[in-house]
Design an enzyme around this catalytic site. Structure first.
Site, mmCIF file in Angstrom:
data_model
loop_
_atom_site.group_PDB
_atom_site.id
_atom_site.type_symbol
_atom_site.label_atom_id
_atom_site.label_comp_id
_atom_site.label_asym_id
_atom_site.label_seq_id
_atom_site.Cartn_x
_atom_site.Cartn_y
_atom_site.Cartn_z
ATOM 1 N N HIS A 182 0.847 -1.198 0.000
ATOM 2 C CA HIS A 182 0.000 0.000 0.000
ATOM 3 C C HIS A 182 0.878 1.243 0.000
ATOM 4 O O HIS A 182 1.808 1.353 0.779
ATOM 5 C CB HIS A 182 -0.910 0.017 1.238
ATOM 6 C CG HIS A 182 -2.181 -0.747 1.035
ATOM 7 N ND1 HIS A 182 -3.344 -0.463 1.701
ATOM 8 C CD2 HIS A 182 -2.461 -1.790 0.222
ATOM 9 C CE1 HIS A 182 -4.299 -1.303 1.300
ATOM 10 N NE2 HIS A 182 -3.785 -2.124 0.415
ATOM 11 N N PRO A 235 -4.004 -0.112 18.772
ATOM 12 C CA PRO A 235 -3.759 -0.511 17.376
ATOM 13 C C PRO A 235 -3.872 0.613 16.343
ATOM 14 O O PRO A 235 -3.573 0.394 15.168
ATOM 15 C CB PRO A 235 -4.838 -1.578 17.120
ATOM 16 C CG PRO A 235 -5.875 -1.360 18.153
ATOM 17 C CD PRO A 235 -5.212 -0.733 19.328
ATOM 18 N N TYR A 265 -9.096 5.576 8.091
ATOM 19 C CA TYR A 265 -9.229 5.807 9.535
ATOM 20 C C TYR A 265 -10.229 6.948 9.674
ATOM 21 O O TYR A 265 -9.932 8.066 9.250
ATOM 22 C CB TYR A 265 -7.899 6.229 10.156
ATOM 23 C CG TYR A 265 -6.836 5.151 10.206
ATOM 24 C CD1 TYR A 265 -6.033 4.870 9.105
ATOM 25 C CD2 TYR A 265 -6.620 4.420 11.377
ATOM 26 C CE1 TYR A 265 -5.048 3.895 9.160
ATOM 27 C CE2 TYR A 265 -5.628 3.443 11.448
ATOM 28 C CZ TYR A 265 -4.852 3.181 10.338
ATOM 29 O OH TYR A 265 -3.875 2.225 10.394
ATOM 30 N N LYS A 306 1.217 -0.528 15.036
ATOM 31 C CA LYS A 306 2.620 -0.637 15.432
ATOM 32 C C LYS A 306 2.982 -1.895 16.250
ATOM 33 O O LYS A 306 4.167 -2.232 16.362
ATOM 34 C CB LYS A 306 3.022 0.595 16.274
ATOM 35 C CG LYS A 306 3.130 1.855 15.456
ATOM 36 C CD LYS A 306 4.414 1.871 14.637
ATOM 37 C CE LYS A 306 4.376 2.831 13.490
ATOM 38 N NZ LYS A 306 4.038 2.250 12.196
ATOM 39 N N TYR A 337 4.211 6.271 10.256
ATOM 40 C CA TYR A 337 3.341 5.155 9.876
ATOM 41 C C TYR A 337 4.110 4.066 9.131
ATOM 42 O O TYR A 337 3.933 2.875 9.390
ATOM 43 C CB TYR A 337 2.162 5.656 9.020
ATOM 44 C CG TYR A 337 1.047 4.642 8.907
ATOM 45 C CD1 TYR A 337 -0.038 4.662 9.781
ATOM 46 C CD2 TYR A 337 1.082 3.635 7.939
ATOM 47 C CE1 TYR A 337 -1.057 3.721 9.699
ATOM 48 C CE2 TYR A 337 0.081 2.686 7.843
ATOM 49 C CZ TYR A 337 -0.988 2.741 8.728
ATOM 50 O OH TYR A 337 -1.987 1.798 8.640
HETATM 51 P P1 RFL Z 1 1.581 -12.482 21.288
HETATM 52 O O1 RFL Z 1 1.085 -12.454 19.895
HETATM 53 O O2 RFL Z 1 0.648 -12.109 22.374
HETATM 54 O O3 RFL Z 1 2.185 -13.926 21.551
HETATM 55 C C1 RFL Z 1 2.569 -14.356 22.844
HETATM 56 C C2 RFL Z 1 2.478 -15.860 22.878
HETATM 57 O O4 RFL Z 1 2.892 -16.318 24.174
HETATM 58 C C3 RFL Z 1 1.985 -17.308 24.629
HETATM 59 N N1 RFL Z 1 2.031 -17.315 26.112
HETATM 60 C C4 RFL Z 1 2.702 -18.232 26.822
HETATM 61 N N2 RFL Z 1 3.452 -19.279 26.443
HETATM 62 C C5 RFL Z 1 4.014 -20.034 27.438
HETATM 63 N N3 RFL Z 1 3.848 -19.786 28.757
HETATM 64 C C6 RFL Z 1 3.101 -18.733 29.179
HETATM 65 N N4 RFL Z 1 2.956 -18.482 30.479
HETATM 66 C C7 RFL Z 1 2.498 -17.908 28.193
HETATM 67 N N5 RFL Z 1 1.710 -16.815 28.241
HETATM 68 C C8 RFL Z 1 1.441 -16.474 26.983
HETATM 69 C C9 RFL Z 1 0.638 -16.893 24.057
HETATM 70 O O5 RFL Z 1 -0.257 -18.002 23.960
HETATM 71 C C10 RFL Z 1 1.047 -16.349 22.689
HETATM 72 O O6 RFL Z 1 1.007 -17.331 21.679
HETATM 73 O O7 RFL Z 1 2.871 -11.512 21.471
HETATM 74 P P2 RFL Z 1 4.047 -11.220 20.430
HETATM 75 O O8 RFL Z 1 4.578 -12.490 19.834
HETATM 76 O O9 RFL Z 1 4.969 -10.294 21.131
HETATM 77 O O10 RFL Z 1 3.348 -10.445 19.210
HETATM 78 C C11 RFL Z 1 2.766 -9.188 19.382
HETATM 79 C C12 RFL Z 1 1.598 -8.967 18.411
HETATM 80 O O11 RFL Z 1 0.739 -10.079 18.491
HETATM 81 C C13 RFL Z 1 0.809 -7.675 18.703
HETATM 82 O O12 RFL Z 1 1.684 -6.622 18.999
HETATM 83 C C14 RFL Z 1 -0.078 -7.234 17.510
HETATM 84 O O13 RFL Z 1 -1.079 -8.168 17.245
HETATM 85 C C15 RFL Z 1 -0.724 -5.867 17.789
HETATM 86 N N6 RFL Z 1 -1.638 -5.428 16.725
HETATM 87 C C16 RFL Z 1 -1.155 -4.841 15.576
HETATM 88 N N7 RFL Z 1 0.171 -4.718 15.357
HETATM 89 C C17 RFL Z 1 0.653 -4.191 14.188
HETATM 90 O O14 RFL Z 1 1.884 -4.081 14.035
HETATM 91 N N8 RFL Z 1 -0.182 -3.796 13.160
HETATM 92 C C18 RFL Z 1 -1.527 -3.893 13.279
HETATM 93 O O15 RFL Z 1 -2.222 -3.588 12.316
HETATM 94 C C19 RFL Z 1 -2.073 -4.394 14.528
HETATM 95 N N9 RFL Z 1 -3.384 -4.526 14.700
HETATM 96 C C20 RFL Z 1 -3.022 -5.573 16.893
HETATM 97 C C21 RFL Z 1 -3.869 -5.100 15.843
HETATM 98 C C22 RFL Z 1 -3.560 -6.159 18.031
HETATM 99 C C23 RFL Z 1 -4.926 -6.281 18.157
HETATM 100 N N10 RFL Z 1 -5.408 -6.895 19.341
HETATM 101 C C24 RFL Z 1 -6.390 -7.900 19.357
HETATM 102 C C25 RFL Z 1 -4.724 -6.670 20.596
HETATM 103 C C26 RFL Z 1 -5.246 -5.206 15.956
HETATM 104 C C27 RFL Z 1 -5.780 -5.765 17.122
HETATM 105 C C28 RFL Z 1 -7.289 -5.806 17.207
HETATM 106 C C1 PHB Z 2 -5.920 -4.499 10.647
HETATM 107 O O1 PHB Z 2 -5.989 -4.695 9.419
HETATM 108 O O2 PHB Z 2 -6.285 -5.362 11.465
HETATM 109 C C2 PHB Z 2 -5.418 -3.194 11.142
HETATM 110 C C3 PHB Z 2 -4.925 -2.257 10.245
HETATM 111 C C4 PHB Z 2 -4.473 -1.030 10.707
HETATM 112 C C5 PHB Z 2 -4.509 -0.757 12.060
HETATM 113 C C6 PHB Z 2 -4.982 -1.698 12.960
HETATM 114 C C7 PHB Z 2 -5.440 -2.925 12.498
HETATM 115 O O3 PHB Z 2 -4.085 0.462 12.493
#
Ligand code: RFL
Ligand code: PHB
Length: 392
Positions: free
Chosen positions: A75, A295, A203, A299, A387
């Site tokens: 994008h 989110p 957004y 980041k 971004y």
């Molecule tokens: P995770 O993904 O939470 O993985 C951690 C893993 O550890 C396990 N765990 C354990 N394992 C063993 N023993 C224990 N005691 C444990 N406790 C936990 C868990 O089961 C899990 O599998 O952390 P990690 O790997 O640091 O990754 C981080 C990302 O997942 C997170 O930052 C992103 O998803 C955030 N996020 C976004 N990030 C972006 O860069 N771009 C985005 O567009 C974006 N959109 C989002 C998001 C997060 C969202 N939510 C639901 C919080 C959109 C949403 C809605």
């Molecule tokens: C997504 O596609 O899930 C998404 C994209 C941009 C954001 C957060 C989530 O800022």
């Protein structure tokens, strides 16, 4: 008790743990990953969708770029809107960079496949993880797997276990400093097999609250609306979601909106959080275990990747006996980038959401910010630079 010996024990098999393990293995360092959930559960979490250029590059370095290159969608820009204005942020023109639309689920799946090929031991459904001896030459991680208590002996431990994991809590309370802002709303997200309402993300800061139109591919959308924290997923039928979403996005986009059944629906609370230090003896915190961003700036996953970038080379050097300068520098290098992404995510969140009980001044500030973006290339460049991702 069975003892397994490895060089780096990795707690958590999410994107941070898998990517770190993959990069370490490719450099000849042995790892074992302990993951609390089943692989199916890890892969069923719908989360991030936007990868910065640096993250894309790191995934290539890890040898997992092929499917992303084939199926990801680059994008060149995104849009910020309110009820009157829509501002286009042209990343390519302003920074010469792009972002990649490629879901976290896909990244995780590619990393599991690569780790299987490396033959890395990934133990799932592990419970009662206890980390000890972090000030000794050999550290230990005790855990239960398939009903048996087992022990991992290692040189270093990587805490990649997310916000609710045990790694951060292994650092004594009195030695930890936490910085936190909890926002008084969440995001309700749906996934639906329909064509995106727009080629680029929108957004939208509407009078009814925030909405985001994102996507995964040409027939799979990810849309969000801001909801009160008291709302439950059951309160939101598909029809209610579509009606509300259509009222919050710009009217020309709403006219193009194609609706359909949701295939996933969930609510995520919004939080800014940093825990320091990132290192405690031989333990290093990586990704969401140390920091959470709302989110709105896309980041979270990208910060996990930059932590892994800083840590993997440093761990290779330390394990190979080439010195500890890299691991000594890890906390400062990682945190400098983390805090800047914290600032950007907080600013985007404040600029685009309505806060309950806010006064008319807050609304005017949001309008003025968008108006400034519409008329100042400097302001748009600043947003675009953040971004697409600050350099590693
Ligand atoms: P995770 O993904 O939470 O993985 C951690 C893993 O550890 C396990 N765990 C354990 N394992 C063993 N023993 C224990 N005691 C444990 N406790 C936990 C868990 O089961 C899990 O599998 O952390 P990690 O790997 O640091 O990754 C981080 C990302 O997942 C997170 O930052 C992103 O998803 C955030 N996020 C976004 N990030 C972006 O860069 N771009 C985005 O567009 C974006 N959109 C989002 C998001 C997060 C969202 N939510 C639901 C919080 C959109 C949403 C809605
Ligand atoms: C997504 O596609 O899930 C998404 C994209 C941009 C954001 C957060 C989530 O800022």
């Amino acid at each position: 008790m069975t003892t397994i010996t490895t060089q780096v024990a990795i707690i958590g098999g999410g994107p941070s743990g898998l990517l770190l393990s993959q990069l370490l293995n490719r450099a000849g360092v042995a790892t074992v990953i302990l993951e609390r959930s089943s692989r199916e559960r890890v892969l069923s979490r719908i989360r991030a969708g936007i990868l910065e250029g640096g993250t894309v590059q790191l995934l290539h370095e890890a040898g997992v770029g092929a499917r992303m290159d084939a199926e990801g969608i680059p994008h060149d820009g995104c849009n910020l809107a309110d009820d009157e204005t829509m501002v286009h942020i042209d990343f390519q023109a302003l920074t010469g960079k792009q972002v990649m639309v490629y879901g976290q689920t896909e990244v995780t799946q590619d990393l599991y496949a690569a780790q299987d090929q490396q033959g890395t031991s990934i133990l799932h459904e592990v419970t009662d993880v206890v980390i000890s001896d972090l000030d000794q030459a050999r550290s230990h991680v005790d855990f239960t797997h398939q009903g048996l208590r087992k022990r991992l002996e290692c040189l270093y431990v990587a805490g990649c276990d997310g916000f609710h994991g045990v790694s951060r809590k292994t650092i004594p309370d009195e030695k930890r400093r936490e910085f936190e802002r909890v926002y008084p709303f969440g995001w309700l997200g749906i996934l639906s097999e329909t064509p995106p309402v727009s080629d680029e993300l929108i957004y939208s800061n509407s009078r009814r609250g925030f909405a985001l139109a994102s996507m995964r591919n040409e027939n799979l959308v990810r849309y969000y609306v801001q909801v009160p924290l008291s709302d439950k997923v059951e309160d939101w039928s598909d029809q209610r979601f579509w009606d509300e979403f259509a009222r919050r996005i710009p009217s020309d986009a709403a006219e193009r909106l194609v609706t359909g059944p949701s295939i996933e629906k969930s609510i995520a609370p919004l939080r800014s959080f940093v825990s320091e230090p990132l290192r405690w003896g031989n333990l290093f915190l990586v990704g969401d275990s140390a920091h959470i961003v709302p989110p709105t700036g896309a980041k979270g996953l990208n910060l996990a990747a930059s932590d892994v970038h800083y840590l993997h080379g440093a761990l290779v050097e330390a394990v190979m006996g080439k010195g500890t300068a890299g691991i000594d520098d890890y906390p400062a290098r990682a945190l400098a980038r983390v805090w800047k992404a914290m600032r950007f995510s907080w600013q985007m969140t404040t600029m685009l959401h309505r806060f309950d009980g806010e006064d008319a001044f807050a609304e005017q500030m949001r309008k003025a910010t968008l108006d400034h973006l519409a008329h100042s290339e400097t302001a748009r460049r600043d947003l675009a630079e953040n971004y697409v991702g600050l350099p590693f």
